[in-house]
Scaffold this motif. Structure first.
Motif, mmCIF file in Angstrom:
data_model
loop_
_atom_site.group_PDB
_atom_site.id
_atom_site.type_symbol
_atom_site.label_atom_id
_atom_site.label_comp_id
_atom_site.label_asym_id
_atom_site.label_seq_id
_atom_site.Cartn_x
_atom_site.Cartn_y
_atom_site.Cartn_z
ATOM 1 N N THR A 16 0.828 -1.203 0.000
ATOM 2 C CA THR A 16 0.000 0.000 0.000
ATOM 3 C C THR A 16 0.865 1.257 0.000
ATOM 4 O OG1 THR A 16 -1.701 -1.145 1.292
ATOM 5 C CG2 THR A 16 -1.783 1.263 1.299
ATOM 6 N N GLU B 118 -0.060 -2.723 -4.515
ATOM 7 C CA GLU B 118 -1.363 -3.337 -4.762
ATOM 8 C C GLU B 118 -2.459 -2.279 -4.736
ATOM 9 O OE1 GLU B 118 -2.313 -6.910 -2.611
ATOM 10 O OE2 GLU B 118 -0.204 -7.549 -2.665
ATOM 11 N N ARG B 119 -2.257 -1.246 -3.880
ATOM 12 C CA ARG B 119 -3.259 -0.181 -3.801
ATOM 13 C C ARG B 119 -2.609 1.127 -3.363
ATOM 14 N NH1 ARG B 119 -6.481 -0.795 2.004
ATOM 15 N NH2 ARG B 119 -4.606 -1.214 3.217
ATOM 16 N N GLN C 60 -5.871 8.760 -10.544
ATOM 17 C CA GLN C 60 -6.642 7.548 -10.281
ATOM 18 C C GLN C 60 -6.893 6.794 -11.592
ATOM 19 O OE1 GLN C 60 -9.862 9.375 -8.103
ATOM 20 N NE2 GLN C 60 -8.780 9.197 -6.155
ATOM 21 N N THR D 6 -5.678 2.956 -12.546
ATOM 22 C CA THR D 6 -6.601 1.950 -13.080
ATOM 23 C C THR D 6 -6.034 1.335 -14.355
ATOM 24 O OG1 THR D 6 -8.509 3.062 -12.096
ATOM 25 C CG2 THR D 6 -8.949 1.560 -13.937
ATOM 26 N N GLY E 245 -3.561 -1.242 -13.634
ATOM 27 C CA GLY E 245 -4.026 -2.359 -12.818
ATOM 28 C C GLY E 245 -3.721 -2.217 -11.337
ATOM 29 N N ILE E 246 -3.531 -0.979 -10.897
ATOM 30 C CA ILE E 246 -3.256 -0.706 -9.477
ATOM 31 C C ILE E 246 -4.543 -0.198 -8.831
ATOM 32 C CG2 ILE E 246 -1.937 0.727 -7.854
ATOM 33 C CD1 ILE E 246 0.298 0.819 -10.033
ATOM 34 N N GLY E 247 -4.932 -0.845 -7.745
ATOM 35 C CA GLY E 247 -6.149 -0.442 -7.050
ATOM 36 C C GLY E 247 -5.939 0.843 -6.266
ATOM 37 N N TYR E 248 -7.027 1.524 -5.974
ATOM 38 C CA TYR E 248 -6.937 2.717 -5.127
ATOM 39 C C TYR E 248 -8.240 2.873 -4.365
ATOM 40 C CZ TYR E 248 -9.899 5.221 -8.457
ATOM 41 O OH TYR E 248 -10.941 5.608 -9.255
ATOM 42 N N GLU E 249 -8.157 3.626 -3.285
ATOM 43 C CA GLU E 249 -9.365 3.995 -2.567
ATOM 44 C C GLU E 249 -9.194 5.376 -1.977
ATOM 45 O OE1 GLU E 249 -10.004 1.600 1.179
ATOM 46 O OE2 GLU E 249 -8.382 0.427 0.312
#
Length: 121
Positions: free
Chosen positions: A60, A83-84, A97, A101, A104-108
């Motif tokens: 992260t 991973e994120r 963001q 995407t 292929g990297i997640g985010y929040e």
């Protein structure tokens, strides 16, 4: 709870800064931490390094850099391949963001401190 190696981008030795609080909380929760910032120093026993070393084992990236200052870190973050990425309050950036995407990297959009406090990190 599994350990999630976290890179805190925007690390600071200023106890008033949320990045400082996040590093302390991550260490307390036994997550390995890499602190990256512009000024040298140490927080909770973690030395702050410059954004030069690409770490290949990061789960992260917790972002504490505002959108206006993020572009210089795009390549660094993308090469790290976390991973994120957590966009803490005030760091939201639709342009970046979208780039994450595409790679292929997640985010929040969340708060690292809140996620840790509710056991949802």
């Amino acid at each position: 709870m599994s350990e999630k190696k976290t890179l805190v981008l925007g690390a600071s030795t200023n106890p008033e800064r949320y990045a400082f609080k996040a590093i302390n909380r991550l260490v307390q929760h036994h997550h390995p931490v890499v602190a990256v910032g512009l000024k040298e120093g140490s927080v909770a026993g973690v030395d702050i390094e410059k954004p030069e070393i690409i770490h290949s084992d990061i789960n992260t990236i917790s972002l504490y850099v505002g959108p206006a200052h993020q572009p210089v870190y795009y390549d660094y973050i993308l090469k790290t391949k976390p991973e994120r990425v957590i966009f803490n309050p005030g760091t939201e950036n639709p342009e970046f963001q979208q780039m994450l995407t595409q790679k292929g990297i997640g985010y929040e959009q969340a708060c690292t401190l809140v996620l840790l406090s509710i056991g949802d990190y």
